[in-house]
Design an enzyme around this catalytic site. Structure first.
Site, PDB file in Angstrom:
ATOM      1  N   ASP A  24      20.148 -33.694 -54.077  1.00 35.68           N
ATOM      2  CA  ASP A  24      20.608 -32.307 -54.825  1.00 35.68           C
ATOM      3  C   ASP A  24      20.994 -31.418 -53.821  1.00 35.68           C
ATOM      4  O   ASP A  24      20.589 -30.926 -52.644  1.00 35.68           O
ATOM      5  CB  ASP A  24      18.976 -31.732 -55.249  1.00 35.68           C
ATOM      6  N   ASP A  41      23.609 -27.835 -57.659  1.00 39.23           N
ATOM      7  CA  ASP A  41      22.919 -27.054 -58.227  1.00 39.23           C
ATOM      8  C   ASP A  41      23.720 -25.636 -58.569  1.00 39.23           C
ATOM      9  O   ASP A  41      24.689 -25.366 -57.853  1.00 39.23           O
ATOM     10  CB  ASP A  41      21.798 -26.519 -57.122  1.00 39.23           C
ATOM     11  N   GLU A  52      25.182 -28.889 -62.554  1.00 33.76           N
ATOM     12  CA  GLU A  52      24.286 -28.016 -63.371  1.00 33.76           C
ATOM     13  C   GLU A  52      25.094 -26.561 -63.618  1.00 33.76           C
ATOM     14  O   GLU A  52      25.785 -25.987 -62.752  1.00 33.76           O
ATOM     15  CB  GLU A  52      22.888 -27.470 -62.520  1.00 33.76           C
ATOM     16  N   HIS A  63      12.942 -30.107 -63.728  1.00 29.83           N
ATOM     17  CA  HIS A  63      11.835 -29.367 -63.000  1.00 29.83           C
ATOM     18  C   HIS A  63      11.793 -28.002 -63.311  1.00 29.83           C
ATOM     19  O   HIS A  63      11.097 -27.328 -62.896  1.00 29.83           O
ATOM     20  CB  HIS A  63      12.085 -29.531 -61.679  1.00 29.83           C
ATOM     21  N   ASP A  64      12.751 -27.550 -64.341  1.00 30.55           N
ATOM     22  CA  ASP A  64      12.889 -26.059 -64.661  1.00 30.55           C
ATOM     23  C   ASP A  64      12.416 -25.899 -66.084  1.00 30.55           C
ATOM     24  O   ASP A  64      12.328 -24.741 -66.583  1.00 30.55           O
ATOM     25  CB  ASP A  64      14.293 -25.502 -64.575  1.00 30.55           C
TER      26      ASP A  64
HETATM   27  C1  GLC Z   1      18.619 -24.185 -60.107  1.00 29.80           C
HETATM   28  C2  GLC Z   1      17.428 -25.096 -59.936  1.00 29.80           C
HETATM   29  C3  GLC Z   1      16.354 -24.272 -59.999  1.00 29.80           C
HETATM   30  C4  GLC Z   1      16.321 -23.242 -58.848  1.00 29.80           C
HETATM   31  C5  GLC Z   1      17.824 -22.421 -58.755  1.00 29.80           C
HETATM   32  C6  GLC Z   1      17.952 -21.818 -57.681  1.00 29.80           C
HETATM   33  O1  GLC Z   1      18.483 -23.511 -61.475  1.00 29.80           O
HETATM   34  O2  GLC Z   1      17.314 -26.028 -60.998  1.00 29.80           O
HETATM   35  O3  GLC Z   1      15.099 -24.812 -59.782  1.00 29.80           O
HETATM   36  O4  GLC Z   1      15.421 -22.164 -58.655  1.00 29.80           O
HETATM   37  O5  GLC Z   1      18.862 -23.321 -59.230  1.00 29.80           O
HETATM   38  O6  GLC Z   1      18.561 -22.804 -56.777  1.00 29.80           O
END
Ligand code: GLC
Ligand code: CA
Length: 561
Positions: free
Chosen positions: A113, A221, A263, A337-338
């Site tokens: 990641d 990310d 993402e 995880h979110d």
């Molecule tokens: C992404 C991650 C999340 C994190 C955010 C900031 O959305 O999936 O868990 O808090 O980025 O890095």
């Protein structure tokens, strides 16, 4: 058979060859909640290594590992202070190398990641950047002078009223340099300045360093936020985004046979075709959230709950399936995880937990794209409803405080948290019915969901009728039939208020998926079609009447055209 030969066999053209990730299934691990090897209550790399046979048995091709690099853990590792080291909480660099090796023996690749939109404020770049405006690292971050008259100590007003994702202003004052820095997430996550070519070079170097270590790919990310222009309030999809991505890809990913997934919360199908252009100029695929954001009041926050508009869900899935066909590549997911647990969210985590968990799996895994399984999803793990003191996530904790300050009723805030808190996904993995669900010998960093006695891996791994068994079978089918990877999608019964049905077609082969999305028994007009096809997988044992679908019933058929 080599990948090339396999590619030929599946009738792919040259450009498509080597794209192993198109028929892959990826399993996401949130390391701190997966398996603890040393009793400190926090999952770690040795814990993951000890569970590789479990994952090998499930049949996945790659692990997306949420961040394990060195971090003060303000946002559970999404705040990295050293991109080339492992956080001691998770182990050492040697453990990471061992994980890559051991996973490799089981033909499982490790996807790192990469958190490149921001670093930790404890990263040495930021420590330097704060020292002075003429420090060589100052420009690695996004700084602005304040507005208005200076007050005590020279402090002025923030440049604008932009807000950070985890609450408060997106600007933080640093007296040493008499400037504000920009942070889209917490104050401990200063945004990196991608406009600076030296910073970009540093990033490419660290990525190449990880490629040398043998990782199988990267998850990027919030990659749609790197090309920000805060003066124009641009956060996502900034004008230079795809220019940056093409350079990044050229300098790193294109040199190896990797999977890369971006993402991108705000991607449209049009943007997704840029990100995942089959010419490989940017990334392998996007990870976008249009379908999963449908149960909130439009224009408001995820905490502002609304029922799922089912017809809209079908429209969204259908559009992504059709508009990316041959032109891009999408991720298929319900969880990460979110996000809260899908069986609690859009299934039924009471009476029909097993049926609805399988239905959601079958519905998703029949589509085109790369499926992601988030740890515990393959067991039908559910949301947890804790008291506020048991939550650990910075977003949840801040939200609670902010909404109470704004005058919301406590019950209402807790309802939102129980439905949407990121900690729903972060409770420890439920391995068995022993103490702490077999996750740790110590005190877990966050409470184990009390339903672990019923829902756990040990009860399911050898049971073909379990949720685990269903996921395992879906993975096996995807490997066996190219129609899963290549087939052209067609939505059926688009206006039906209970059924989610579609076909995939490739060559002579047709796949049919029919799902009852709700808890009432319904009639399905596709009975005759189903009669002529072979049942590959379903979530009920006997079928008496083909045209009747019981609560959350799902069936997957194979046939000839
Ligand atoms: C992404 C991650 C999340 C994190 C955010 C900031 O959305 O999936 O868990 O808090 O980025 O890095
Ligand atoms: Ca540990």
């Amino acid at each position: 058979m080599t990948e090339k030969e396999l590619g030929k066999k599946m009738g792919m053209d040259m450009q498509e060859q080597g794209k192993w990730w198109k028929s892959a299934v990826i399993y996401q691990i949130y390391p701190r909640s997966f398996a603890d090897s040393n009793g400190d209550g926090i999952g770690d790399l040795q814990g993951i290594i000890s569970k590789l046979d479990y994952l090998g048995n499930l049949g996945i091709d790659a692990i997306w590992l949420s961040p394990v690099c060195k971090s003060p853990q303000d946002d559970n590792g999404y705040d990295i202070s050293d991109y080339r080291d492992i956080d001691p909480m998770f182990g050492t660099l040697e453990d990471m190398e061992e994980l890559i090796r051991e996973a490799g023996k089981r033909k499982i690749r490790i996807i790192m990641d990469l958190v490149l939109n921001h670093s930790s404020d404890e990263h040495e770049w930021f420590v330097e950047a704060k020292k002075g405006r003429d420090n060589p690292y100052h420009d690695y971050y996004v700084w602005r002078d304040g507005n208005g008259d200076s007050q005590d100590g020279g402090k002025r007003m923030p440049p604008n009223d932009m807000k950070a994702a985890f609450g408060g202003s997106a600007w933080e004052w640093v007296p040493e340099v008499q400037q504000y820095y920009f942070h889209q997430f917490s104050v401990k996550q200063p945004d990196l300045n991608w406009e600076n070519p030296k910073l970009r070079r540093e990033i490419y170097d660290l990525i190449n360093w990880w490629i040398q270590k043998g990782v199988g790919g990267f998850r990027l990310d919030v990659i749609d936020q790197i090309a920000k222009e805060p003066d124009r309030r641009i956060t996502n999809n900034g004008p230079r985004l795809h220019e940056f991505l093409r350079e990044l890809s050229r300098e790193t990913f294109q040199k190896a046979d990797l999977v890369t997934v971006g993402e991108a919360w705000g991607a449209t199908t049009e943007l997704a075709r840029l990100y995942s252009n089959p010419d490989n100029s940017e990334l392998s695929m996007v990870f976008q959230f249009e379908h999963i954001c449908l149960d909130q009041i439009k224009g408001k926050e995820k905490w502002d709950l609304a029922p799922l508009p089912f017809l809209k869900l079908k429209e969204v899935f259908g559009r992504w399936q059709t508009e990316l066909y041959g032109k891009g590549w999408n991720s298929l997911f319900w969880n990460n995880h979110d996000l809260p647990r899908i069986v609690s969210r859009w299934g039924n985590d009471g009476q029909y937990r097993v049926e609805s968990a399988k239905m959601l799996a079958i519905l998703l895994h029949g589509m085109q794209g790369t499926p992601y399984i988030y740890q515990g999803e393959e067991l039908g793990m559910t949301n947890a409803a804790y008291e506020i003191g048991e939550y650990r996530d910075i977003e949840t904790v801040n939200l609670y405080r902010e909404r109470l300050e704004k005058g919301y009723a406590k019950e209402e805030v807790m309802r939102s948290i129980h439905a949407k808190s990121r900690d729903n996904a972060r409770t420890p993995m439920q391995w068995n019915d022993g103490e702490n669900a077999g996750f740790t010998d110590g005190e877990p960093w966050i409470l184990v969901n009390p339903n672990y006695r019923e829902i756990n891996a040990a009860r399911q791994v050898d049971d073909g009728d379990s949720v685990f068994g269903c996921y395992k079978e879906l993975i096996r089918l995807r490997k066996k039939y190219p129609v899963f990877t290549e087939g052209r999608f067609q939505m059926l019964l688009a206006e039906d208020r209970n059924l989610f049905a579609y076909t995939r077609e490739e060559g002579e082969t047709r796949l049919l998926v029919v799902c009852n999305f709700y808890g009432q028994t319904v009639e399905c007009p596709l009975g005759e079609t189903m009669e002529t096809m072979e049942l590959l997988l379903g979530n009920y044992k006997e079928t008496e009447r083909m045209e009747v679908l019981r609560p959350y019933e799902a069936r997957m058929y194979l046939g000839k055209m």
